[in-house]
Write a protein that holds these residues in place. Structure first.
Motif, PDB file in Angstrom:
ATOM      1  N   GLY A 191       0.813  -1.212   0.000  1.00 37.55           N
ATOM      2  CA  GLY A 191       0.000   0.000   0.000  1.00 37.55           C
ATOM      3  C   GLY A 191       0.847   1.262   0.000  1.00 37.55           C
ATOM      4  O   GLY A 191       1.888   1.326   0.667  1.00 37.55           O
ATOM      5  N   LYS A 192       0.404   2.281  -0.757  1.00 37.89           N
ATOM      6  CA  LYS A 192       1.171   3.522  -0.887  1.00 37.89           C
ATOM      7  C   LYS A 192       1.338   4.235   0.442  1.00 37.89           C
ATOM      8  O   LYS A 192       2.361   4.898   0.679  1.00 37.89           O
ATOM      9  N   HIS A 193       0.354   4.141   1.308  1.00 38.50           N
ATOM     10  CA  HIS A 193       0.395   4.882   2.571  1.00 38.50           C
ATOM     11  C   HIS A 193       0.691   3.962   3.757  1.00 38.50           C
ATOM     12  O   HIS A 193       0.336   4.274   4.894  1.00 38.50           O
ATOM     13  N   ASN A 194       1.348   2.853   3.464  1.00 38.77           N
ATOM     14  CA  ASN A 194       1.696   1.932   4.548  1.00 38.77           C
ATOM     15  C   ASN A 194       2.779   2.574   5.420  1.00 38.77           C
ATOM     16  O   ASN A 194       3.819   2.981   4.919  1.00 38.77           O
ATOM     17  N   PRO A 195       2.543   2.667   6.725  1.00 41.03           N
ATOM     18  CA  PRO A 195       3.518   3.320   7.609  1.00 41.03           C
ATOM     19  C   PRO A 195       4.778   2.497   7.845  1.00 41.03           C
ATOM     20  O   PRO A 195       5.750   3.003   8.408  1.00 41.03           O
ATOM     21  N   GLY A 196       4.760   1.233   7.418  1.00 42.39           N
ATOM     22  CA  GLY A 196       5.953   0.400   7.574  1.00 42.39           C
ATOM     23  C   GLY A 196       6.292   0.070   9.014  1.00 42.39           C
ATOM     24  O   GLY A 196       7.471   0.082   9.403  1.00 42.39           O
ATOM     25  N   VAL A 197       5.270  -0.223   9.799  1.00 43.78           N
ATOM     26  CA  VAL A 197       5.493  -0.565  11.206  1.00 43.78           C
ATOM     27  C   VAL A 197       6.325  -1.842  11.299  1.00 43.78           C
ATOM     28  O   VAL A 197       6.043  -2.835  10.627  1.00 43.78           O
ATOM     29  N   GLN A 198       7.347  -1.823  12.141  1.00 40.14           N
ATOM     30  CA  GLN A 198       8.179  -3.006  12.309  1.00 40.14           C
ATOM     31  C   GLN A 198       7.499  -3.976  13.270  1.00 40.14           C
ATOM     32  O   GLN A 198       6.918  -3.569  14.281  1.00 40.14           O
ATOM     33  N   HIS A 199       7.568  -5.271  12.940  1.00 36.31           N
ATOM     34  CA  HIS A 199       6.920  -6.295  13.753  1.00 36.31           C
ATOM     35  C   HIS A 199       7.964  -7.221  14.363  1.00 36.31           C
ATOM     36  O   HIS A 199       9.102  -7.308  13.899  1.00 36.31           O
ATOM     37  N   ARG A 200       7.535  -7.924  15.386  1.00 34.27           N
ATOM     38  CA  ARG A 200       8.452  -8.832  16.079  1.00 34.27           C
ATOM     39  C   ARG A 200       7.736 -10.120  16.451  1.00 34.27           C
ATOM     40  O   ARG A 200       6.513 -10.165  16.575  1.00 34.27           O
ATOM     41  N   LEU A 201       8.522 -11.167  16.620  1.00 35.05           N
ATOM     42  CA  LEU A 201       8.065 -12.425  17.204  1.00 35.05           C
ATOM     43  C   LEU A 201       8.830 -12.598  18.499  1.00 35.05           C
ATOM     44  O   LEU A 201      10.049 -12.742  18.491  1.00 35.05           O
ATOM     45  N   GLY A 202       8.120 -12.533  19.607  1.00 32.61           N
ATOM     46  CA  GLY A 202       8.809 -12.536  20.887  1.00 32.61           C
ATOM     47  C   GLY A 202       9.641 -11.275  21.005  1.00 32.61           C
ATOM     48  O   GLY A 202       9.138 -10.160  20.828  1.00 32.61           O
ATOM     49  N   SER A 203      10.928 -11.433  21.255  1.00 32.60           N
ATOM     50  CA  SER A 203      11.824 -10.288  21.371  1.00 32.60           C
ATOM     51  C   SER A 203      12.617 -10.029  20.102  1.00 32.60           C
ATOM     52  O   SER A 203      13.464  -9.136  20.060  1.00 32.60           O
ATOM     53  N   THR A 204      12.336 -10.806  19.041  1.00 33.60           N
ATOM     54  CA  THR A 204      13.090 -10.697  17.792  1.00 33.60           C
ATOM     55  C   THR A 204      12.336  -9.845  16.773  1.00 33.60           C
ATOM     56  O   THR A 204      11.205 -10.181  16.403  1.00 33.60           O
ATOM     57  N   TRP A 205      12.966  -8.757  16.338  1.00 38.54           N
ATOM     58  CA  TRP A 205      12.367  -7.910  15.311  1.00 38.54           C
ATOM     59  C   TRP A 205      12.517  -8.577  13.956  1.00 38.54           C
ATOM     60  O   TRP A 205      13.596  -9.056  13.615  1.00 38.54           O
ATOM     61  N   LEU A 206      11.430  -8.610  13.192  1.00 40.16           N
ATOM     62  CA  LEU A 206      11.432  -9.306  11.908  1.00 40.16           C
ATOM     63  C   LEU A 206      11.939  -8.404  10.798  1.00 40.16           C
ATOM     64  O   LEU A 206      11.656  -7.206  10.767  1.00 40.16           O
ATOM     65  N   GLU A 207      12.660  -8.996   9.878  1.00 39.57           N
ATOM     66  CA  GLU A 207      13.257  -8.253   8.764  1.00 39.57           C
ATOM     67  C   GLU A 207      12.212  -7.931   7.709  1.00 39.57           C
ATOM     68  O   GLU A 207      11.354  -8.754   7.390  1.00 39.57           O
TER      69      GLU A 207
END
Length: 251
Positions: A191-207
């Protein structure tokens, strides 16, 4: 004998597998999985909504299924007691050891894993992860152990919905003694207006990723899809070139 049990158990467990599972399921294929998932994603994208897709990867999925929780689930789902006893005898009582050149480890009991190459193994795995969907707000789709999640992420606050689903999946993995290979779990922001929020599983941030291969099809952040056989073949050759120095003997 396995084939006889498969027919009996399948008839008893039809209500358990769920619509999200397309692997080793009668009448469903890779194509039905892709269509069911991306129709929902593209409908949101067409009306200008931002969507995050998380491609999930279980670590050694079929080998990690713990026998005791699996048998407990079969009992809880109402599997006939005679089938339960047979299944328990079939899964348990095995030992294995590691052989490296001429060196042998001690024999150890096998307490996890559904037998790969067996007739019953894939169905047992599908039953074991059938409750992976419970409590998920977004869209979760499975093809055996290949799993993907999508959720709306129009605002920074909206991005909390996919994260809540990921928290739920991490809780499921911990409870069921399974692990995600978090280095291979990737996020696509659509999506053009996707804020690009970073996500994680547990304490690991996903690439974050700009393109991922989903059941043989390359999908990018613009929802362009292609069967790039050259890239897929190259990746397969690379995977085949990874040799293990040890192997297991089982009895």
């Amino acid at each position: 004998m396995e084939r006889i049990l498969l027919g009996a158990i399948t008839s008893q467990m039809k209500h358990v597998i769920g619509k999200s599972q397309h692997g080793f399921t009668k009448g469903k294929l890779c194509l039905t999985n892709l269509i069911a998932f991306y129709v929902k994603v593209t409908c949101l994208d067409d009306v200008g909504r931002a969507v995050d897709i998380v491609c999930l990867d279980f670590s050694k999925a079929f080998d990690m299924v713990p026998h005791s929780p699996l048998l407990q689930k079969l009992m809880g789902y109402g599997l006939h007691k005679w089938s339960m006893w047979w299944m328990g005898d079939w899964l348990t009582g095995h030992t294995q050891r590691v052989v490296v050149n001429s060196s042998f480890s001690n024999w150890q009991p096998v307490t996890s894993g559904v037998p790969q190459g067996s007739i019953l193994g894939p169905m047992l795995f599908n039953i074991f992860i059938s409750d992976l969907d419970d409590g998920i707000r977004g869209t979760l789709m499975k093809f055996a152990n290949d799993t993907k999640l999508s959720g709306e992420a129009d605002t920074l606050e909206g991005g909390a919905t996919p994260q809540k689903d990921l928290d739920r999946l991490e809780e499921w993995a911990n409870k069921n003694l399974m692990k995600f290979n978090k280095d291979k779990c990737k996020v696509l922001h659509l999506g053009k207006h996707n804020p690009g929020v970073q996500h994680r599983l547990g304490s690991t941030w996903l690439e974050r990723s700009s393109v991922e291969r989903d059941l043989g099809v390359l999908v990018d952040s613009k929802l362009s899809m292609s069967e790039k056989h050259d890239a897929a073949a190259k990746k397969s050759q690379q995977d085949a070139g990874l040799h293990q120095q040890g192997h297991h003997q089982q009895r």
